[in-house]
Design a protein around this motif. Structure first.
Motif, PDB file in Angstrom:
ATOM      1  N   MET A  35       0.834  -1.208   0.000  1.00  0.00           N
ATOM      2  CA  MET A  35       0.000   0.000   0.000  1.00  0.00           C
ATOM      3  C   MET A  35       0.866   1.256   0.000  1.00  0.00           C
ATOM      4  N   LYS A  36       1.920   1.236   0.785  1.00  0.00           N
ATOM      5  CA  LYS A  36       2.822   2.389   0.854  1.00  0.00           C
ATOM      6  C   LYS A  36       3.522   2.604  -0.488  1.00  0.00           C
ATOM      7  N   LEU A  37       4.059   1.537  -1.065  1.00  0.00           N
ATOM      8  CA  LEU A  37       4.808   1.657  -2.311  1.00  0.00           C
ATOM      9  C   LEU A  37       3.930   2.075  -3.496  1.00  0.00           C
ATOM     10  N   LEU A  38       2.678   1.622  -3.491  1.00  0.00           N
ATOM     11  CA  LEU A  38       1.770   1.949  -4.592  1.00  0.00           C
ATOM     12  C   LEU A  38       0.919   3.192  -4.309  1.00  0.00           C
ATOM     13  N   GLY A  39       0.969   3.703  -3.089  1.00  0.00           N
ATOM     14  CA  GLY A  39       0.183   4.881  -2.735  1.00  0.00           C
ATOM     15  C   GLY A  39      -1.312   4.629  -2.818  1.00  0.00           C
ATOM     16  N   VAL A  40      -1.749   3.478  -2.276  1.00  0.00           N
ATOM     17  CA  VAL A  40      -3.160   3.097  -2.358  1.00  0.00           C
ATOM     18  C   VAL A  40      -3.717   2.813  -0.973  1.00  0.00           C
ATOM     19  N   SER A  41      -5.035   2.736  -0.922  1.00  0.00           N
ATOM     20  CA  SER A  41      -5.707   2.304   0.294  1.00  0.00           C
ATOM     21  C   SER A  41      -6.424   0.989  -0.031  1.00  0.00           C
ATOM     22  N   TYR A  88      -0.890  -5.191  -7.735  1.00  0.00           N
ATOM     23  CA  TYR A  88      -1.007  -4.290  -8.883  1.00  0.00           C
ATOM     24  C   TYR A  88      -2.025  -3.196  -8.591  1.00  0.00           C
ATOM     25  N   ARG A  89      -1.785  -2.039  -9.155  1.00  0.00           N
ATOM     26  CA  ARG A  89      -2.727  -0.912  -9.133  1.00  0.00           C
ATOM     27  C   ARG A  89      -3.327  -0.860 -10.532  1.00  0.00           C
ATOM     28  N   ARG A  90      -4.627  -1.126 -10.662  1.00  0.00           N
ATOM     29  CA  ARG A  90      -5.271  -1.190 -11.977  1.00  0.00           C
ATOM     30  C   ARG A  90      -5.214   0.124 -12.751  1.00  0.00           C
ATOM     31  N   SER A  91      -5.266   1.250 -12.062  1.00  0.00           N
ATOM     32  CA  SER A  91      -5.362   2.540 -12.750  1.00  0.00           C
ATOM     33  C   SER A  91      -4.236   2.763 -13.754  1.00  0.00           C
ATOM     34  N   GLY A  95       2.845  -2.574 -10.750  1.00  0.00           N
ATOM     35  CA  GLY A  95       2.827  -3.682  -9.816  1.00  0.00           C
ATOM     36  C   GLY A  95       4.139  -3.775  -9.076  1.00  0.00           C
ATOM     37  N   VAL A  96       4.074  -4.299  -7.874  1.00  0.00           N
ATOM     38  CA  VAL A  96       5.261  -4.489  -7.052  1.00  0.00           C
ATOM     39  C   VAL A  96       5.219  -5.907  -6.485  1.00  0.00           C
ATOM     40  N   ARG A  97       6.365  -6.594  -6.569  1.00  0.00           N
ATOM     41  CA  ARG A  97       6.467  -7.943  -6.021  1.00  0.00           C
ATOM     42  C   ARG A  97       7.307  -7.889  -4.758  1.00  0.00           C
ATOM     43  N   LEU A  98       6.755  -8.442  -3.687  1.00  0.00           N
ATOM     44  CA  LEU A  98       7.417  -8.481  -2.393  1.00  0.00           C
ATOM     45  C   LEU A  98       7.696  -9.932  -2.033  1.00  0.00           C
ATOM     46  N   ALA A  99       8.950 -10.261  -1.798  1.00  0.00           N
ATOM     47  CA  ALA A  99       9.336 -11.616  -1.415  1.00  0.00           C
ATOM     48  C   ALA A  99      10.033 -11.566  -0.059  1.00  0.00           C
ATOM     49  N   ALA A 130       6.808  -6.533 -10.943  1.00  0.00           N
ATOM     50  CA  ALA A 130       5.983  -7.706 -11.192  1.00  0.00           C
ATOM     51  C   ALA A 130       6.664  -8.597 -12.223  1.00  0.00           C
ATOM     52  N   LYS A 131       6.572  -9.902 -12.031  1.00  0.00           N
ATOM     53  CA  LYS A 131       7.197 -10.856 -12.944  1.00  0.00           C
ATOM     54  C   LYS A 131       6.234 -11.363 -14.007  1.00  0.00           C
ATOM     55  N   GLU A 132       4.991 -11.020 -13.892  1.00  0.00           N
ATOM     56  CA  GLU A 132       3.989 -11.458 -14.859  1.00  0.00           C
ATOM     57  C   GLU A 132       3.030 -10.312 -15.131  1.00  0.00           C
ATOM     58  N   PRO A 133       2.335 -10.365 -16.263  1.00  0.00           N
ATOM     59  CA  PRO A 133       1.360  -9.305 -16.546  1.00  0.00           C
ATOM     60  C   PRO A 133       0.243  -9.307 -15.499  1.00  0.00           C
ATOM     61  N   MET A 134      -0.350  -8.151 -15.298  1.00  0.00           N
ATOM     62  CA  MET A 134      -1.456  -8.044 -14.355  1.00  0.00           C
ATOM     63  C   MET A 134      -2.623  -8.909 -14.845  1.00  0.00           C
TER      64      MET A 134
END
Length: 179
Positions: A35-41, A88-91, A95-99, A130-134
């Motif tokens: 949420m922080k990295l994408l700036g979303v709620s 992913y943020r659809r807008s 996308g961000v991948r966290l491992a 992201a390693k794959e398409p949304m």
């Protein structure tokens, strides 16, 4: 883990999941970081999409915090056994991948919980693209009746037998193994 002080904001996640454990902490921390990295709620109607690479405890925290669920079609499961989540943020498709970064040594459950509660994000997760398409938006498909069991099945999951009967996957598998 009775000595662990649970942050107040984590209490409803633990209640949703059913117990407190390091796994739920992994999902909680990953969701908050995404949420922080994408700036979303929290998602309301598929603005976010999550791909989880495991079906462990942390996925409950992902559902609760991000609002991505199987029912809405914005939670996708990859059975890869990794503590990794792509959000992913659809807008804009970002996308961000966290491992999860494993600790330097084997930890007890209590030590693992303390690590997940206290260490900074960069010590807990590797962050990448992201390693794959949304995944596409969820679609509603028509249902048809299975010719063998009579239950309704989504048309995209129907299997055709050599004799032309249209069946659900379990019936198709039973018919194939019986031959």
């Amino acid at each position: 883990m009775e000595d662990t002080v649970i942050p107040k904001e984590l209490a409803p996640v633990v209640a949703f999941h059913g117990h407190f454990c390091p796994g739920v902490l992994i999902g909680w921390r990953a969701a908050k970081l995404a949420m922080k990295l994408l700036g979303v709620s929290r998602d309301r109607d598929e603005e976010l999409v999550t791909v989880t690479e495991n079906d462990a405890c942390g996925v409950d925290a992902i559902q609760y915090i991000l609002g991505c669920t199987f029912g809405k079609g914005n939670l996708h499961f990859r059975d890869w056994g990794k503590q990794a989540f792509t959000v992913y943020r659809r807008s804009d498709g970002k996308g961000v991948r966290l491992a999860l970064i494993p600790p330097d040594r084997e930890l007890t459950r209590e030590e693992s919980a303390q690590r997940l509660l206290s260490e900074p994000d960069e010590a807990l997760f590797s962050v990448g693209e992201a390693k794959e398409p949304m995944p596409e938006r969820a679609r509603i498909h028509s249902s048809v009746r299975c010719d063998l069991c009579g239950e309704r099945v989504m048309e995209t999951r129907v299997r055709s037998l050599p004799d032309g009967r249209r069946t659900c996957i379990p019936c198709a598998e039973r018919e194939t193994s019986a031959q």
